[in-house]
Design a protein around this motif. Structure first.
Motif, mmCIF file in Angstrom:
data_model
loop_
_atom_site.group_PDB
_atom_site.id
_atom_site.type_symbol
_atom_site.label_atom_id
_atom_site.label_comp_id
_atom_site.label_asym_id
_atom_site.label_seq_id
_atom_site.Cartn_x
_atom_site.Cartn_y
_atom_site.Cartn_z
ATOM 1 N N ALA A 104 1.148 -1.108 -0.199
ATOM 2 C CA ALA A 104 -0.103 0.060 0.257
ATOM 3 C C ALA A 104 1.106 1.280 -0.568
ATOM 4 N N LEU A 105 1.966 1.272 0.715
ATOM 5 C CA LEU A 105 2.358 2.412 1.398
ATOM 6 C C LEU A 105 3.603 2.591 -0.355
ATOM 7 N N TYR A 106 3.950 1.444 -1.447
ATOM 8 C CA TYR A 106 4.314 1.930 -2.396
ATOM 9 C C TYR A 106 3.295 2.436 -3.612
ATOM 10 N N LEU A 107 2.606 1.605 -3.387
ATOM 11 C CA LEU A 107 1.497 2.460 -4.329
ATOM 12 C C LEU A 107 1.017 3.973 -4.729
ATOM 13 N N ILE A 108 0.892 3.887 -2.976
ATOM 14 C CA ILE A 108 0.320 5.942 -2.454
ATOM 15 C C ILE A 108 1.222 6.497 -2.834
ATOM 16 N N ARG A 109 3.106 6.533 -2.640
ATOM 17 C CA ARG A 109 4.005 6.706 -2.333
ATOM 18 C C ARG A 109 4.851 7.302 -4.364
ATOM 19 N N ASN A 110 4.281 6.226 -5.281
ATOM 20 C CA ASN A 110 4.214 6.658 -6.315
ATOM 21 C C ASN A 110 3.191 6.541 -7.473
ATOM 22 N N ALA A 111 2.002 7.061 -6.938
ATOM 23 C CA ALA A 111 1.093 7.621 -7.538
ATOM 24 C C ALA A 111 0.920 8.861 -7.938
ATOM 25 N N LYS A 112 0.815 10.046 -9.058
ATOM 26 C CA LYS A 112 0.782 10.346 -9.598
ATOM 27 C C LYS A 112 -1.059 11.641 -9.569
ATOM 28 N N LYS A 113 -1.970 10.545 -10.042
ATOM 29 C CA LYS A 113 -2.726 11.206 -9.444
ATOM 30 C C LYS A 113 -4.149 10.302 -8.508
ATOM 31 N N PRO A 114 -3.244 9.785 -7.196
ATOM 32 C CA PRO A 114 -4.973 9.148 -6.491
ATOM 33 C C PRO A 114 -6.102 10.377 -6.223
ATOM 34 N N PHE A 115 -6.765 9.314 -6.055
ATOM 35 C CA PHE A 115 -7.711 9.436 -5.446
ATOM 36 C C PHE A 115 -8.638 9.010 -4.543
ATOM 37 N N ILE A 116 -9.466 9.103 -3.227
ATOM 38 C CA ILE A 116 -9.786 8.378 -2.474
ATOM 39 C C ILE A 116 -10.986 8.331 -2.474
ATOM 40 N N PHE A 117 -11.689 6.905 -2.111
ATOM 41 C CA PHE A 117 -12.831 7.147 -2.006
ATOM 42 C C PHE A 117 -13.840 6.475 -0.582
ATOM 43 N N ALA A 118 -14.309 6.740 -0.106
ATOM 44 C CA ALA A 118 -14.280 6.951 1.348
ATOM 45 C C ALA A 118 -16.014 6.308 1.440
ATOM 46 N N GLY A 119 -16.326 5.270 1.725
ATOM 47 C CA GLY A 119 -17.745 4.446 2.200
ATOM 48 C C GLY A 119 -17.873 4.254 3.653
ATOM 49 N N VAL A 149 -11.067 13.671 -2.922
ATOM 50 C CA VAL A 149 -11.869 12.607 -1.753
ATOM 51 C C VAL A 149 -12.729 12.980 -2.456
ATOM 52 N N ALA A 150 -13.885 11.190 -2.770
ATOM 53 C CA ALA A 150 -15.009 11.293 -3.105
ATOM 54 C C ALA A 150 -15.930 10.234 -2.260
ATOM 55 N N ASP A 151 -17.342 10.147 -2.143
ATOM 56 C CA ASP A 151 -17.240 9.326 -1.178
ATOM 57 C C ASP A 151 -18.994 8.763 -1.275
ATOM 58 N N SER A 152 -19.553 7.389 -0.980
ATOM 59 C CA SER A 152 -21.020 6.804 -1.186
ATOM 60 C C SER A 152 -21.845 7.657 -0.451
ATOM 61 N N LEU A 153 -22.908 6.926 -0.675
ATOM 62 C CA LEU A 153 -24.288 7.849 0.205
ATOM 63 C C LEU A 153 -24.112 7.098 1.496
ATOM 64 N N GLU A 165 -10.203 9.430 -14.136
ATOM 65 C CA GLU A 165 -9.182 9.564 -14.621
ATOM 66 C C GLU A 165 -8.164 9.215 -13.793
ATOM 67 N N CYS A 166 -7.831 8.922 -12.672
ATOM 68 C CA CYS A 166 -7.056 8.654 -11.820
ATOM 69 C C CYS A 166 -6.092 7.846 -11.764
ATOM 70 N N ASP A 167 -5.075 7.597 -10.933
ATOM 71 C CA ASP A 167 -4.237 6.671 -11.459
ATOM 72 C C ASP A 167 -4.096 5.386 -10.777
ATOM 73 N N LEU A 168 -4.331 5.872 -9.244
ATOM 74 C CA LEU A 168 -4.578 4.724 -8.471
ATOM 75 C C LEU A 168 -5.706 5.287 -6.968
ATOM 76 N N LEU A 169 -6.570 4.418 -7.042
ATOM 77 C CA LEU A 169 -7.786 4.226 -5.934
ATOM 78 C C LEU A 169 -7.574 4.256 -4.835
ATOM 79 N N ILE A 170 -7.313 4.681 -4.331
ATOM 80 C CA ILE A 170 -7.367 4.178 -2.518
ATOM 81 C C ILE A 170 -9.282 4.404 -2.194
ATOM 82 N N VAL A 171 -10.013 2.981 -1.774
ATOM 83 C CA VAL A 171 -10.972 2.785 -1.243
ATOM 84 C C VAL A 171 -11.641 2.568 0.327
ATOM 85 N N VAL A 172 -12.333 3.589 0.722
ATOM 86 C CA VAL A 172 -11.388 3.292 2.598
ATOM 87 C C VAL A 172 -13.093 3.274 2.867
#
Length: 559
Positions: free
Chosen positions: A196-211, A234-238, A269-276
Motif C-alpha cells: 500500500a505504501l509503495y502504491l501511494i508513494r508512486n501515484a501521480k493522480k491518487p483519488f480517495i473513495f470513502a464509504g 476525496v469522494a464518498d458513497s451515500l 482519470e485517476c491512476d490510484l483509487l484508494i477505497v476506504v
C-alpha cells in the motif's frame, strides 16, 4: 448471585450493556419481558412505536446516530415478521442492532400454535447471527454474545428469539461487565502495508473513495490527515457521507449514479483509487468492468469477503480502517499533487451541481436546511429523489449526521430512524426529509413523536408522484407513468394535525425558511409539506448499466 426470571434477566443484561432506550411493541409471548420492563422504566426508556417496522427503523437510526447498539422488541408471529424489513435494512448497511422477539413455549413449538413463526429461520439470511433460546440457563450469555457479535468487526443486526416459558422460568443470575470490543487488527500484515505504501508513494493522480466503513470505524480524523498528507481528492458513497468533511477543499462530492461529474470523471482519470470502507455497490460503480479503468485499486476493508467481490483490486489491506489509516499516516511523508488537484478544481468549476433558483425545489429546501443548521443537524431521509438531493446539497461536516437506507433502499425508513436518532442525540436538531410516497408509508410514526413529544421535524418534498420511479419512466420508459401518480385527496397537514403535530404547507421558496426557523424554535414534532413540481429530476445521472464516466445532466439532454 440472585435468582431471577428469564424476563428479569433480559432487563438486567440490557442494563449491563448500557442500553438506555428500546423501541418496541408488546404482545402475548413477550408480556413477561414488558412486565419486567415496567419495573425498570426509570432505568430503560421504552418507546412504543405505531408499528413494529417503526421500532426496527428507530433502533437502526439510534445506532447510526450514536454508534451504540440499537435495540428493538416485538412479540411472536406478525410482531416479529413486522421487524424483518428493518432488520434487512440494518444488515445491508452494517448497523449494530439487537432485535429481541419472543415465541410460544417450547412445548408448543412446531405445532402451528397461535402466533407461532420461525423468525430465526426467516431472518437467517438478513442477520449477522441469530439465536433461539429454549433453556433459561443459556439466556444471559446468549444476550451478551449477541451484543458482542453485533459490534465486532463488520457490525450487523443480531436476533434473539426467546420462548415464553424461558421468560417465566427462574435461574441464578450474576452480573458480568460487557466484553471490550476490540478493533480487528490481527489481519493487517506488514506485507500488505508495504505494498500500500509503495502504491501511494508512486501515484501521480491518487483519488480517495470513502464509504460507510469509514463512518462505522470513526476514522474521520485519520481520513482527513491521510487525504491532506497525500494531497488526494476525496469522494464518498451515500453511506460514507460525513466520513470526510463536505466543506473541505479536497472534497469532490458523491460518486456513482447520482454523483457529481467531478467525482465520476476524477475516479475515471485517476491512476490510484484508494477505497476506504466501501463495497463497490452497483449504484457506485455503474458498469463495474469499466470502473476506474486507468487506476490500480487499493482497498481497505474490515471484511475480507468484500475484496474482489464486485471490482478486482490491485492490492488490499484487511482490518479496521481507522487503524490502517493511522499506521499509514505515521509512515508517509507529505507529497505534492498540485497539478492533479488543479485539474480537479477546474472540473469542480466546470460541473457544479445546478437547479432552478427561481422555484421551490428539493435542492433549494435542502440548501436552506443546511444554511440554517450549518451542517450541525442530524439529517435522516426516506428513499428516492429527496434522498439524493439530501446527499448532494447538504454539506455533512461530521460522521453520523446523515442517516439513510443505502443498501436496501427502504421507503418508510426515515421517520422511524429520525425518532431513534433524536432519542440518541437529544441535543441535536433532527430533520427527516421525505417524499410524499415514502411519507405515507410510515407517517403513523408522527403519532409516536407526539405521544412522547420527540421534537423531530418532518419535511415532505411533495410532488404528488413517486418521483424517482417517474424520473426513470420519463427517461427510459417513454413517459408511461404506470402507477406513479399520487395526485389524490390526502392532505398531509390535516393528517399531521390529526396526530397531534404542528403542520405547515409551503408553496413558495420565500415561505420555507421562516417556517423552518419557527419549527426548530418550537421544539415539538412538526410536519412541513413543501409543494414541488412533479417533473423535477435528480442530476447528474448515470443510466443503469452504463459506466460512471457517462454521467449526464439536463444540459446534456438538450444537445
Amino acid at each position: 448471585m440472585n435468582k431471577l426470571t428469564g424476563a428479569e434477566i433480559v432487563i438486567e443484561c440490557l442494563k449491563e450493556q448500557g442500553v438506555d432506550t428500546v423501541f418496541g411493541y408488546p404482545g402475548g409471548t413477550i408480556l413477561n419481558i414488558y412486565d419486567a420492563l415496567y419495573k425498570h422504566q426509570d432505568e430503560i426508556t421504552h418507546i412504543l412505536t405505531s408499528h413494529e417496522q417503526g421500532a426496527a427503523h428507530a433502533a437502526d437510526g439510534y445506532a447510526r446516530a450514536t454508534g451504540k447498539v440499537g435495540v428493538c422488541m416485538a412479540t411472536s408471529g406478525p410482531g416479529a415478521t413486522n421487524l424483518v424489513t428493518g432488520i434487512a435494512t440494518a444488515c445491508m448497511d452494517s448497523i449494530p442492532v439487537v432485535a429481541i422477539t419472543c415465541n410460544v413455549a417450547v412445548s408448543l413449538l412446531g405445532r402451528d400454535s397461535f402466533q407461532e413463526i420461525d423468525i430465526a429461520g426467516i431472518t437467517m439470511p438478513i442477520t449477522k447471527y441469530n439465536f433461539i433460546v429454549k433453556d433459561i440457563t443459556k439466556l444471559a450469555d446468549t444476550i451478551r454474545r449477541a451484543f458482542t457479535i453485533a459490534q465486532t468487526g463488520r457490525p450487523g443486526p443480531v436476533l434473539i428469539d426467546i420462548t415464553k416459558d424461558v421468560t417465566a422460568n427462574s435461574c441464578d443470575y450474576e452480573y458480568k461487565a460487557p466484553e471490550p470490543i476490540e478493533r480487528q487488527n490481527s489481519t493487517i500484515t506488514e506485507e500488505d502495508m508495504e505494498k500500500a505504501l509503495y502504491l501511494i508513494r508512486n501515484a501521480k493522480k491518487p483519488f480517495i473513495f470513502a464509504g460507510g466503513g469509514a463512518v462505522i470505524a470513526d476514522a474521520a480524523d485519520e481520513l482527513k490527515s491521510f487525504a491532506h498528507k497525500i494531497q488526494a481528492p476525496v469522494a464518498d458513497s451515500l453511506m460514507g457521507k460525513g466520513a470526510f468533511d463536505g466543506t473541505d477543499e479536497l472534497y469532490t462530492g458523491m460518486v456513482g449514479m447520482h454523483g457529481t461529474k467531478t467525482s465520476n470523471f476524477g475516479i475515471t482519470e485517476c491512476d490510484l483509487l484508494i477505497v476506504v470502507g466501501a463495497r463497490f455497490s452497483d449504484r457506485v460503480t455503474g458498469n463495474a468492468a469499466k470502473f476506474a479503468p486507468n487506476a490500480k485499486i487499493l482497498q481497505f476493508d474490515v471484511d475480507p469477503a468484500e475484496i474482489d467481490k464486485n471490482v478486482k483490486t490491485y492490492a488490499s489491506v484487511i482490518g479496521d480502517v481507522k487503524t490502517i489509516l493511522k499506521k499509514l499516516n505515521a509512515r508517509l511523508d507529505p507529497v505534492n499533487h498540485d497539478e492533479w488537484l488543479a485539474h480537479i478544481d477546474r472540473m469542480k468549476d466546470m460541473y457544479p451541481l445546478r437547479y432552478d433558483k427561481n422555484l421551490l425545489t428539493g435542492p433549494y429546501v435542502v440548501e436552506q436546511i443546511y444554511e440554517l443548521t450549518q451542517g450541525d443537524a442530524v439529517i435522516t431521509t426516506e428513499v428516492g429523489q429527496h434522498q439524493m438531493w439530501a446527499a448532494q446539497f447538504y454539506k455533512y461536516k461530521h460522521p453520523r449526521t446523515f442517516v439513510t437506507s443505502g443498501g436496501l433502499g427502504t421507503m418508510g425508513y426515515g421517520l422511524g430512524a429520525a425518532l431513534g436518532a433524536k432519542m440518541g442525540c437529544k441535543d441535536k436538531v433532527v430533520i427527516n426529509i421525505a417524499g410524499d410516497g415514502c411519507f405515507r408509508m410510515n407517517m403513523n410514526e408522527i403519532a409516536t413523536a407526539t405521544r412522547y413529544n420527540i421534537p423531530v421535524i418532518q419535511v415532505v418534498l411533495n410532488n404528488h408522484v413517486l418521483g424517482m420511479v417517474r424520473q426513470w419512466q420519463t427517461l427510459f420508459y417513454g413517459k408511461r407513468y404506470s402507477h406513479t401518480v399520487l395526485n389524490d385527496a390526502v392532505d398531509f397537514v390535516k393528517v399531521a394535525e390529526g396526530m397531534g403535530a404542528k403542520a405547515y404547507r409551503v408553496t413558495s421558496k420565500e415561505e420555507f425558511m421562516p417556517v423552518l426557523k419557527e419549527a426548530i424554535g418550537l421544539n415539538i414534532p412538526v410536519v412541513i409539506d413543501c409543494q414541488i413540481h412533479c417533473d423535477d429530476k435528480v442530476f447528474p445521472m448515470v443510466s443503469p448499466g452504463a459506466p460512471i464516466q457517462d454521467a449526464f445532466d439536463e444540459n446534456d439532454l438538450k444537445i
